[in-house]
Design a protein around this motif. Structure first.
Motif, mmCIF file in Angstrom:
data_model
loop_
_atom_site.group_PDB
_atom_site.id
_atom_site.type_symbol
_atom_site.label_atom_id
_atom_site.label_comp_id
_atom_site.label_asym_id
_atom_site.label_seq_id
_atom_site.Cartn_x
_atom_site.Cartn_y
_atom_site.Cartn_z
ATOM 1 N N SER A 187 0.827 -1.202 0.000
ATOM 2 C CA SER A 187 0.000 0.000 0.000
ATOM 3 C C SER A 187 0.866 1.260 0.000
ATOM 4 O O SER A 187 2.008 1.247 0.470
ATOM 5 N N TRP A 188 0.300 2.332 -0.511
ATOM 6 C CA TRP A 188 0.947 3.645 -0.512
ATOM 7 C C TRP A 188 -0.116 4.681 -0.812
ATOM 8 O O TRP A 188 -1.241 4.351 -1.198
ATOM 9 N N GLY A 189 0.204 5.952 -0.596
ATOM 10 C CA GLY A 189 -0.743 7.022 -0.874
ATOM 11 C C GLY A 189 -0.621 7.525 -2.301
ATOM 12 O O GLY A 189 0.487 7.654 -2.830
ATOM 13 N N THR A 190 -1.742 7.838 -2.924
ATOM 14 C CA THR A 190 -1.707 8.289 -4.309
ATOM 15 C C THR A 190 -1.063 9.666 -4.459
ATOM 16 O O THR A 190 -0.691 10.052 -5.568
ATOM 17 N N GLU A 191 -0.922 10.416 -3.361
ATOM 18 C CA GLU A 191 -0.284 11.733 -3.423
ATOM 19 C C GLU A 191 1.221 11.668 -3.162
ATOM 20 O O GLU A 191 1.878 12.708 -3.068
ATOM 21 N N GLU A 192 1.757 10.470 -3.044
ATOM 22 C CA GLU A 192 3.201 10.333 -2.852
ATOM 23 C C GLU A 192 3.937 10.538 -4.176
ATOM 24 O O GLU A 192 3.338 10.566 -5.249
ATOM 25 N N ALA A 247 1.592 -14.388 -3.872
ATOM 26 C CA ALA A 247 0.363 -13.598 -3.907
ATOM 27 C C ALA A 247 0.633 -12.177 -3.423
ATOM 28 O O ALA A 247 1.291 -11.969 -2.400
ATOM 29 N N VAL A 248 0.102 -11.206 -4.164
ATOM 30 C CA VAL A 248 0.234 -9.799 -3.761
ATOM 31 C C VAL A 248 -1.010 -9.047 -4.187
ATOM 32 O O VAL A 248 -1.579 -9.304 -5.256
ATOM 33 N N GLU A 249 -1.448 -8.128 -3.329
ATOM 34 C CA GLU A 249 -2.488 -7.172 -3.677
ATOM 35 C C GLU A 249 -1.886 -5.777 -3.605
ATOM 36 O O GLU A 249 -1.100 -5.479 -2.701
ATOM 37 N N PHE A 250 -2.263 -4.925 -4.545
ATOM 38 C CA PHE A 250 -1.832 -3.535 -4.532
ATOM 39 C C PHE A 250 -2.970 -2.672 -4.005
ATOM 40 O O PHE A 250 -4.119 -2.835 -4.418
ATOM 41 N N HIS A 251 -2.632 -1.739 -3.112
ATOM 42 C CA HIS A 251 -3.683 -0.886 -2.548
ATOM 43 C C HIS A 251 -3.205 0.565 -2.450
ATOM 44 O O HIS A 251 -2.796 1.025 -1.383
ATOM 45 N N PRO A 252 -3.234 1.299 -3.576
ATOM 46 C CA PRO A 252 -2.969 2.734 -3.486
ATOM 47 C C PRO A 252 -4.132 3.435 -2.783
ATOM 48 O O PRO A 252 -5.293 3.242 -3.164
ATOM 49 N N GLN A 253 -3.822 4.205 -1.762
ATOM 50 C CA GLN A 253 -4.858 4.875 -0.972
ATOM 51 C C GLN A 253 -5.169 6.242 -1.597
ATOM 52 O O GLN A 253 -4.334 7.129 -1.592
ATOM 53 N N GLN A 254 -6.382 6.364 -2.099
ATOM 54 C CA GLN A 254 -6.772 7.563 -2.823
ATOM 55 C C GLN A 254 -6.668 8.792 -1.924
ATOM 56 O O GLN A 254 -7.272 8.838 -0.845
ATOM 57 N N GLY A 255 -5.897 9.784 -2.376
ATOM 58 C CA GLY A 255 -5.753 11.025 -1.636
ATOM 59 C C GLY A 255 -4.768 10.966 -0.489
ATOM 60 O O GLY A 255 -4.504 11.984 0.157
ATOM 61 N N GLY A 256 -4.190 9.812 -0.226
ATOM 62 C CA GLY A 256 -3.255 9.673 0.882
ATOM 63 C C GLY A 256 -1.863 10.148 0.517
ATOM 64 O O GLY A 256 -1.471 10.114 -0.655
ATOM 65 N N ASN A 257 -1.117 10.599 1.515
ATOM 66 C CA ASN A 257 0.272 10.946 1.293
ATOM 67 C C ASN A 257 1.160 10.125 2.224
ATOM 68 O O ASN A 257 0.677 9.253 2.948
ATOM 69 N N HIS A 258 2.450 10.427 2.223
ATOM 70 C CA HIS A 258 3.394 9.616 2.989
ATOM 71 C C HIS A 258 3.090 9.637 4.483
ATOM 72 O O HIS A 258 3.386 8.672 5.182
ATOM 73 N N PHE A 259 2.488 10.721 4.947
ATOM 74 C CA PHE A 259 2.258 10.871 6.374
ATOM 75 C C PHE A 259 0.871 10.407 6.812
ATOM 76 O O PHE A 259 0.654 10.098 7.979
ATOM 77 N N THR A 260 -0.080 10.362 5.885
ATOM 78 C CA THR A 260 -1.448 9.982 6.252
ATOM 79 C C THR A 260 -1.771 8.528 5.929
ATOM 80 O O THR A 260 -2.856 8.050 6.271
ATOM 81 N N ALA A 261 -0.850 7.823 5.279
ATOM 82 C CA ALA A 261 -1.159 6.475 4.777
ATOM 83 C C ALA A 261 -1.441 5.467 5.880
ATOM 84 O O ALA A 261 -1.999 4.403 5.617
#
Length: 294
Positions: free
Chosen positions: A230-235, A256-270
């Protein structure tokens, strides 16, 4: 010759890998730390806690345990970030991480470790592995189920989570190969090569051998645990690429892997969703946890 990939200068790499300089407010990072300390104090008053349990012989090899209500609860280990050097970021600043997990019936363990340049990244990884081994061996003493053990962490803690996922627990620790059932690295760093060319190098003092040993993308095993990356989309684009490349390398080995970009998240809010038992992010992690030990 570029320093790394297409980047020719330290300034270019710093823009990609130093998240606080991408925020307009120059005092933003200090505000984030202050907010997390306040959140931690609020959570401390709400949660049961066994503090400063030593998992190893050195001063910083300590962890805190936040037990769920039910005995034999699943366990999550959280590894905090701080770019391997920032000693201001300690387990006590992250008590709020346990709020969502404990409310969802998951015993939460938050660990500390030494930082660079006092120790090397090799020693940081060793300490985190020692913590995971301690939790597995001692789970019954604090009401946890060692057969449902999961690891997560952010930033440098995302890197360390990935290093836990590639560990040879049977060969190096004489434990079961699958003591960890799944993991969620968040906003992690999986190829350490660029950091020797950034503002970080005087603080972390990486050398070539350390970089190769501790870049998890270079050591992806077969028959490995499932990951939720996972990571934030604003990174920055490099944080996106590191996560995507690591997940692709994990898949390429048949894992097995799932990708989860967090919409609107940044490095500090993820990781903010961990504080809220009803957050969409915690729902996603809980679903991945349950599927990993099913």
């Amino acid at each position: 010759m570029p320093l790394y990939r297409q980047f020719n200068t330290q300034e270019e790499l710093d823009w990609e890998y130093r998240p606080e300089i991408r925020i307009d407010d120059p005092k933003a990072f200090e505000k984030i730390i202050a907010e997390r300390i306040a959140k931690a104090e609020e959570a401390r008053a709400m949660l049961k806690r066994t503090a400063d349990v030593h998992y190893g012989p050195t001063r910083m090899e300590k962890l805190d345990i936040y037990p769920a209500a039910d005995a034999s609860a699943p366990i999550v280990i959280f590894i905090h970030g701080g770019y391997w050097f920032d000693g201001r970021l300690k387990k006590e600043n992250y008590i709020w991480i346990a709020r969502g997990f404990v409310a969802r019936g998951v015993t939460t363990v938050i660990i500390d470790y030494d930082v660079c340049p006092k120790v090397t990244v090799d020693e940081i990884v060793r300490q985190c592995r020692a913590a995971v081994a301690w939790v597995y061996k001692n789970a019954e003493t604090f009401g946890g189920d060692r057969d449902r053990l999961y690891v997560t962490g952010n930033s440098a803690g995302g890197h360390l989570t990935a290093m836990m996922a590639i560990t040879d627990w049977a060969g190096d620790y004489m434990l079961r190969a699958d003591i960890i059932k799944g993991a969620c690295p968040i906003s992690g760093l999986y190829d350490l090569e660029p950091f020797q060319y950034t503002w970080l190098q005087p603080k972390i003092q990486f050398n070539g051998q350390q970089i190769r040993r501790n870049s998890p993308i270079l050591h992806v095993p077969e028959h490995a645990i499932p990951l939720l990356v996972s990571w934030g989309t604003e990174e920055s684009r490099e944080f996106w690429r590191q996560s995507e490349d690591f997940g692709a390398a994990w898949q390429a080995k048949g894992n097995a892997v799932e990708f989860h970009p967090q919409q609107g998240g940044n490095h500090f809010t993820a990781i903010d969703g961990f504080a809220d038992p009803n957050s969409a992010f915690l729902d996603k992690v809980m679903s991945h946890m349950r599927s990993s030990w099913a």
